[in-house]
Enzyme design. Structure first.
Site, PDB file in Angstrom:
ATOM      1  N   HIS A  72       0.820  -1.226   0.000  1.00 40.10           N
ATOM      2  CA  HIS A  72       0.000   0.000   0.000  1.00 40.10           C
ATOM      3  C   HIS A  72       0.844   1.262   0.000  1.00 40.10           C
ATOM      4  O   HIS A  72       1.893   1.330   0.646  1.00 40.10           O
ATOM      5  CB  HIS A  72      -1.013   0.002   1.155  1.00 40.10           C
ATOM      6  CG  HIS A  72      -0.438   0.054   2.540  1.00 40.10           C
ATOM      7  ND1 HIS A  72      -0.267   1.237   3.212  1.00 40.10           N
ATOM      8  CD2 HIS A  72      -0.029  -0.906   3.392  1.00 40.10           C
ATOM      9  CE1 HIS A  72       0.215   0.990   4.423  1.00 40.10           C
ATOM     10  NE2 HIS A  72       0.385  -0.300   4.557  1.00 40.10           N
ATOM     11  N   ASP A 191       6.242   2.186   6.382  1.00 39.13           N
ATOM     12  CA  ASP A 191       4.999   1.421   6.282  1.00 39.13           C
ATOM     13  C   ASP A 191       4.079   2.202   5.357  1.00 39.13           C
ATOM     14  O   ASP A 191       3.533   3.204   5.774  1.00 39.13           O
ATOM     15  CB  ASP A 191       4.392   1.254   7.673  1.00 39.13           C
ATOM     16  CG  ASP A 191       3.017   0.617   7.648  1.00 39.13           C
ATOM     17  OD1 ASP A 191       2.618   0.099   6.605  1.00 39.13           O
ATOM     18  OD2 ASP A 191       2.331   0.663   8.700  1.00 39.13           O
ATOM     19  N   GLU A 225      -5.302   1.196   2.646  1.00 37.38           N
ATOM     20  CA  GLU A 225      -4.982   0.123   3.597  1.00 37.38           C
ATOM     21  C   GLU A 225      -5.062   0.597   5.032  1.00 37.38           C
ATOM     22  O   GLU A 225      -5.548  -0.118   5.899  1.00 37.38           O
ATOM     23  CB  GLU A 225      -3.587  -0.436   3.306  1.00 37.38           C
ATOM     24  CG  GLU A 225      -3.289  -1.747   4.046  1.00 37.38           C
ATOM     25  CD  GLU A 225      -2.783  -1.569   5.476  1.00 37.38           C
ATOM     26  OE1 GLU A 225      -2.758  -2.564   6.216  1.00 37.38           O
ATOM     27  OE2 GLU A 225      -2.423  -0.440   5.879  1.00 37.38           O
ATOM     28  N   GLU A 226      -4.568   1.799   5.295  1.00 36.30           N
ATOM     29  CA  GLU A 226      -4.481   2.248   6.696  1.00 36.30           C
ATOM     30  C   GLU A 226      -5.852   2.417   7.349  1.00 36.30           C
ATOM     31  O   GLU A 226      -5.935   2.529   8.565  1.00 36.30           O
ATOM     32  CB  GLU A 226      -3.668   3.558   6.799  1.00 36.30           C
ATOM     33  CG  GLU A 226      -2.174   3.408   6.499  1.00 36.30           C
ATOM     34  CD  GLU A 226      -1.388   2.606   7.549  1.00 36.30           C
ATOM     35  OE1 GLU A 226      -1.980   2.188   8.562  1.00 36.30           O
ATOM     36  OE2 GLU A 226      -0.188   2.388   7.321  1.00 36.30           O
ATOM     37  N   ASP A 246       4.012  -6.204   3.305  1.00 36.12           N
ATOM     38  CA  ASP A 246       3.840  -5.107   4.266  1.00 36.12           C
ATOM     39  C   ASP A 246       4.886  -5.290   5.367  1.00 36.12           C
ATOM     40  O   ASP A 246       5.407  -6.383   5.564  1.00 36.12           O
ATOM     41  CB  ASP A 246       2.416  -5.105   4.834  1.00 36.12           C
ATOM     42  CG  ASP A 246       1.971  -3.713   5.267  1.00 36.12           C
ATOM     43  OD1 ASP A 246       2.848  -2.868   5.558  1.00 36.12           O
ATOM     44  OD2 ASP A 246       0.755  -3.473   5.337  1.00 36.12           O
ATOM     45  N   HIS A 326       4.649   3.217  12.813  1.00 36.11           N
ATOM     46  CA  HIS A 326       3.686   4.296  13.050  1.00 36.11           C
ATOM     47  C   HIS A 326       4.253   5.378  13.976  1.00 36.11           C
ATOM     48  O   HIS A 326       3.510   6.138  14.593  1.00 36.11           O
ATOM     49  CB  HIS A 326       2.332   3.767  13.555  1.00 36.11           C
ATOM     50  CG  HIS A 326       1.536   3.120  12.450  1.00 36.11           C
ATOM     51  ND1 HIS A 326       0.173   2.907  12.529  1.00 36.11           N
ATOM     52  CD2 HIS A 326       1.904   2.645  11.234  1.00 36.11           C
ATOM     53  CE1 HIS A 326      -0.246   2.329  11.406  1.00 36.11           C
ATOM     54  NE2 HIS A 326       0.792   2.148  10.617  1.00 36.11           N
TER      55      HIS A 326
HETATM   56 ZN   LIG Z   1       1.198  -1.193   6.348  1.00 37.89          ZN
END
Ligand SMILES: [Zn+2]
Length: 350
Positions: A72, A191, A225-226, A246, A326
């Site tokens: 993603h 990410d 995706e998130e 991922d 994150h």
């Molecule tokens: Zn991810």
């Protein structure tokens, strides 16, 4: 084992370029276009679906058991929730993260006309000299206690609106993307831009070595995706396998690291398909690719999104190891190479 070369410096340049294109979920057009331009030069047919995700296809040697891969391009970010009476902005998060991880972060608000206004995400009690260190320290970092201080002369809502800022404008986090002399890439949003890069690196290796994927293979670069529904559409209905790419979750108690390819056996969505796991481990062992099996305790992927949307698929999950996900993330070029190599082995495997 196929004969090919993964070009790590080209991959790193691609990654740094992608990291510097803001693409919070909901505002991904420019990042998708960047990836599309790259894939267009590598013998893949590309198209966008209605959601704006990129679908790239190799015809392959056979279409008996079509395969798909996904990563993603959307990232965490924020949106203007409210223009406050003091002219500062209250934000709503796009994607899931803690406010602590963006405290003091530089950000950029994009207005409807495309102008950007810079600012900084701060707690509403930020100054130790004004509030004292106890009050600053003890203020809970939550949405209503955080605000954006804009780099413009404004102390009233009207003055902020006069800058062209309105509720609903996207607010981008500065990625601070950097390659260190020691081969680490540190940045926000590795990410999942690191994995998009691994797919790019694999596609380039396949192209340069004139290899042909065994099956018709679809690459979905998803863009929601998130928020949970990225790959809920975009995987052709006749695919029987889906390899989600991922980040591997690196940290205390984890088996993953920043120097290998993570192969996830289970996450919050449950176990991945055992046949995919066996196949991926065998491919890694035969090609001498460093890998780590791991369980991700608080994690879900587009593989699960595709299954929950009704996909009849064997789903696997691999990816480069990302530390402090994150937050201000980090991986190493070794992990990018290991993951790109395992993707190539998968593409040309029987
Ligand atoms: Zn991810």
């Amino acid at each position: 084992m196929a004969n090919y070369t993964v070009d790590v410096s080209d991959m790193t340049q691609f990654l740094l370029g992608l990291l510097n294109i803001y693409s919070p979920t909901g505002d991904t057009e420019r990042a998708v276009a960047y990836v599309r331009r790259a894939f267009d030069t590598l013998g893949l047919e590309t198209a966008l679906n209605a959601k704006g995700a990129l679908i790239a296809t190799w015809k392959g040697r056979s279409s008996e058991r079509p395969r798909a891969l996904t990563a993603h391009v959307d990232t965490l970010g924020a949106m203007v929730k409210e223009i406050k009476l003091n002219g500062r902005l209250r934000l709503t998060q796009v994607g899931g993260y803690t406010w602590n991880s963006v405290e003091g972060e530089r950000c950029f608000v994009r207005t409807a006309t495309g102008a950007t206004v810079s600012g900084t995400i701060l707690p509403i009690k930020a100054s130790v000299h004004v509030h004292g260190s106890k009050q600053v320290r003890e203020l809970e970092r939550k949405e209503e206690n955080m605000e954006v201080r804009l780099d413009a002369r404004t102390t009233k809502a009207d003055e902020t609106r006069a800058l062209g800022i309105e509720v609903g404008d996207f607010c981008y986090l500065d990625p601070h993307a950097e390659l260190t002399e020691t081969g680490f890439v540190r940045s926000r949003h590795l990410d999942d831009k690191a994995s998009v890069t691994c797919l790019y690196g694999a596609a380039k290796a396949v192209y340069d070595a004139a290899l042909v994927p065994t099956q018709r293979t679809t690459v979905l670069i998803s863009n929601f995706e998130e928020v949970g529904h990225g790959a809920s559409t975009g995987i052709p209905a006749d695919c029987v396998e889906l390899l989600a790419v991922d980040m591997a979750a690196v940290g205390e108690g984890q088996n993953s690291d920043e120097f290998s390819c993570g192969i996830c056996v289970k996450d919050s969505g449950g176990p991945y398909h055992i046949e995919m796991r066996r196949k991926l481990v065998e491919l890694a062992q035969n090609a001498d690719i460093p890998y780590k099996l791991d369980v991700y305790p608080s994690y879900s992927s587009d593989g699960t999104a595709a299954l929950r949307a009704g996909g009849d698929l064997r789903v696997g999950l691999i990816g480069p190891g990302v530390d402090a996900s994150h937050a201000y993330e980090r991986t190493h070029q070794a992990s990018l190479v290991a993951t790109a190599r395992l993707i190539v082995e998968y593409l040309v495997a029987p």
